[in-house]
Design a protein around this motif. Structure first.
Motif, PDB file in Angstrom:
ATOM      1  N   SER A   1       0.851  -1.191   0.000  1.00 25.36           N
ATOM      2  CA  SER A   1       0.000   0.000   0.000  1.00 25.36           C
ATOM      3  C   SER A   1       0.880   1.232   0.000  1.00 25.36           C
ATOM      4  CB  SER A   1      -0.916   0.010   1.234  1.00 25.36           C
ATOM      5  OG  SER A   1      -0.140   0.091   2.423  1.00 25.36           O
ATOM      6  N   PHE A   2       0.288   2.360  -0.415  1.00 25.75           N
ATOM      7  CA  PHE A   2       1.009   3.630  -0.468  1.00 25.75           C
ATOM      8  C   PHE A   2       0.239   4.685   0.307  1.00 25.75           C
ATOM      9  CE2 PHE A   2       3.173   1.390  -3.742  1.00 25.75           C
ATOM     10  CZ  PHE A   2       4.422   1.979  -3.841  1.00 25.75           C
ATOM     11  N   GLY A   3       0.993   5.561   0.961  1.00 27.24           N
ATOM     12  CA  GLY A   3       0.383   6.634   1.714  1.00 27.24           C
ATOM     13  C   GLY A   3      -0.167   7.726   0.815  1.00 27.24           C
ATOM     14  N   ALA A   4      -0.681   8.768   1.446  1.00 27.21           N
ATOM     15  CA  ALA A   4      -1.268   9.883   0.708  1.00 27.21           C
ATOM     16  C   ALA A   4      -0.215  10.552  -0.166  1.00 27.21           C
ATOM     17  CB  ALA A   4      -1.873  10.884   1.686  1.00 27.21           C
ATOM     18  N   ALA A   5      -0.639  11.015  -1.325  1.00 25.94           N
ATOM     19  CA  ALA A   5       0.265  11.698  -2.250  1.00 25.94           C
ATOM     20  C   ALA A   5       0.520  13.123  -1.779  1.00 25.94           C
ATOM     21  CB  ALA A   5      -0.339  11.713  -3.652  1.00 25.94           C
ATOM     22  N   SER A   6       1.744  13.594  -1.986  1.00 24.89           N
ATOM     23  CA  SER A   6       2.105  14.963  -1.630  1.00 24.89           C
ATOM     24  C   SER A   6       2.669  15.679  -2.854  1.00 24.89           C
ATOM     25  CB  SER A   6       3.127  14.979  -0.494  1.00 24.89           C
ATOM     26  OG  SER A   6       4.296  14.255  -0.860  1.00 24.89           O
ATOM     27  N   LYS A   7       2.332  16.938  -2.989  1.00 23.07           N
ATOM     28  CA  LYS A   7       2.752  17.741  -4.132  1.00 23.07           C
ATOM     29  C   LYS A   7       4.180  18.239  -3.938  1.00 23.07           C
ATOM     30  CE  LYS A   7       1.438  21.998  -6.604  1.00 23.07           C
ATOM     31  NZ  LYS A   7       2.662  22.756  -6.244  1.00 23.07           N
ATOM     32  N   LEU A   8       4.952  18.264  -5.013  1.00 24.18           N
ATOM     33  CA  LEU A   8       6.293  18.819  -5.005  1.00 24.18           C
ATOM     34  C   LEU A   8       6.244  20.235  -5.577  1.00 24.18           C
ATOM     35  CD1 LEU A   8       6.747  15.684  -4.872  1.00 24.18           C
ATOM     36  CD2 LEU A   8       8.892  16.074  -6.081  1.00 24.18           C
ATOM     37  N   GLY A   9       6.878  21.147  -4.907  1.00 21.41           N
ATOM     38  CA  GLY A   9       6.928  22.523  -5.393  1.00 21.41           C
ATOM     39  C   GLY A   9       5.825  23.386  -4.841  1.00 21.41           C
ATOM     40  N   GLY A  10       6.102  24.668  -4.749  1.00 23.11           N
ATOM     41  CA  GLY A  10       5.153  25.598  -4.156  1.00 23.11           C
ATOM     42  C   GLY A  10       4.217  26.253  -5.131  1.00 23.11           C
ATOM     43  N   GLN A  11       4.430  26.055  -6.435  1.00 19.65           N
ATOM     44  CA  GLN A  11       3.567  26.630  -7.456  1.00 19.65           C
ATOM     45  C   GLN A  11       2.999  25.525  -8.324  1.00 19.65           C
ATOM     46  OE1 GLN A  11       5.337  30.001  -9.539  1.00 19.65           O
ATOM     47  NE2 GLN A  11       6.753  30.351  -7.841  1.00 19.65           N
TER      48      GLN A  11
END
Length: 330
Positions: free
Chosen positions: A237-247
């Motif tokens: 299983s994989f955890g929640a996805a997180s965005k890379l970068g602030g824009q």
């Protein structure tokens, strides 16, 4: 640790691997290092090749044909991947039974009609290779042709753009016997907008704790941003996805550019592109701009990151600690 830098070292040394003279075009090379070996795989027409170096990349053996298919997916980050494990050398690639449909221009996309992700293994240092075994457990689900493979701690993990149902999702599978058999396919991520980016390759890496990290380009509410997720249970299983970068990058097209991912112990580094700029980043830290261009590749040695990318006709590189990038080839 030297082996982790070899993608950039080989660029600097310009080592010649493929034969001279009349021959097919050799494309999409990928490197791996381990067990005293530097291994490379690449495609030519519809065949997959393997070559190895046992002198830290100074010279390479005559390429050996691993397999041939009616159609081998090549181009724009498609092509074979390679991993060195205690049990075997493993090569993966997406092959099709019929040529894929044409892809007319950067703003249009026609999905191929067939294509499976397969793995071949060698237990004698690359001299001979097994028949290919399918990794995707739904036929033709990997027909987009874009995938990644990583190894660590006796585990091989493959992830790919999957088309088993409407929309493009990210799936994965694990092998614990050096690529001989593969686990049931498991969903890594699906976008609430209905699809991830349809033709940007994913990237996977396994850290020193055996955690599997995956990065891909999303297509979320019209934005084509990079996202990452982690599995702490061996790919089940994989955890929640997180965005890379602030824009965000608002784009109604696919840039065909998936970036690079590397591990140094448990430290995870990523290199990726937003619009015409190349960035490096770490989880929960702000991105750092390192130059203009596209198609970044990332390696780590001694805890230091090194990134190479194309800027127009030039090949550029940056190493952690440098104030500015350098030009490897103009």
């Amino acid at each position: 640790m030297l082996g982790r830098m070899l993608p950039l070292v080989c660029l600097l040394l310009a080592v010649h691997i493929a034969p001279n003279g009349a021959s097919p075009e050799y494309r999409q090379p990928q490197l791996a290092a381990g067990d005293g070996m530097v291994a490379v795989t690449f495609g030519a027409d519809n065949a997959i090749y393997f070559s190895a170096s046992r002198d830290q990349g100074k010279t390479f053996s005559t390429p050996v044909k691993v397999a041939e298919a009616p159609k081998l997916m090549l181009g724009r980050h498609r092509g074979p991947r390679i991993a060195i494990t205690p049990a075997a050398i493993v090569i993966s690639a997406v092959v099709a039974e019929a040529p894929p449909a044409a892809q007319p221009g950067p703003h249009k996309h026609v999905t191929p009609t067939s294509g499976d992700l397969k793995a071949w293994r060698s237990t004698d240092g690359g001299k001979t290779w097994s028949a290919g075994v399918a990794i995707n457990d739904v036929a033709a689900a990997a027909r987009e042709g874009l995938h990644s493979m990583a190894s660590g701690g006796g585990v091989v993990f493959a992830t790919w753009l999957d088309l088993r149902s409407k929309g493009t999702r990210l799936y994965g599978s694990v092998s614990t016997d050096g690529g001989a058999t593969w686990s049931k396919n498991r969903l890594v991520y699906e976008s609430p907008s209905g699809t991830i980016c349809q033709c940007c390759h994913p990237t996977a890496v396994i850290d020193s704790k055996g955690q599997i990290h995956v990065m891909w380009r999303n297509a979320l509410e019209g934005n084509r941003d990079m996202y990452a997720a982690v599995s702490r249970d061996g790919g089940q299983s994989f955890g929640a996805a997180s965005k890379l970068g602030g824009q965000s990058w608002k784009l109604e097209a696919c840039p065909m550019d998936g970036g690079g991912l590397a591990a140094s112990g448990t430290r995870i580094l990523a290199a990726w592109r937003r619009e015409s700029t190349v960035y490096v980043s770490e989880p929960d830290k702000a991105e750092r701009r390192i130059g203009d261009g596209k198609d970044p590749a990332l390696a780590v040695a001694g805890g230091r990151a090194a990134v190479a990318w194309s800027e127009g006709a030039a090949l550029r590189a940056w190493r952690e600690g440098q104030a500015a990038p350098e030009t490897l080839a103009g």
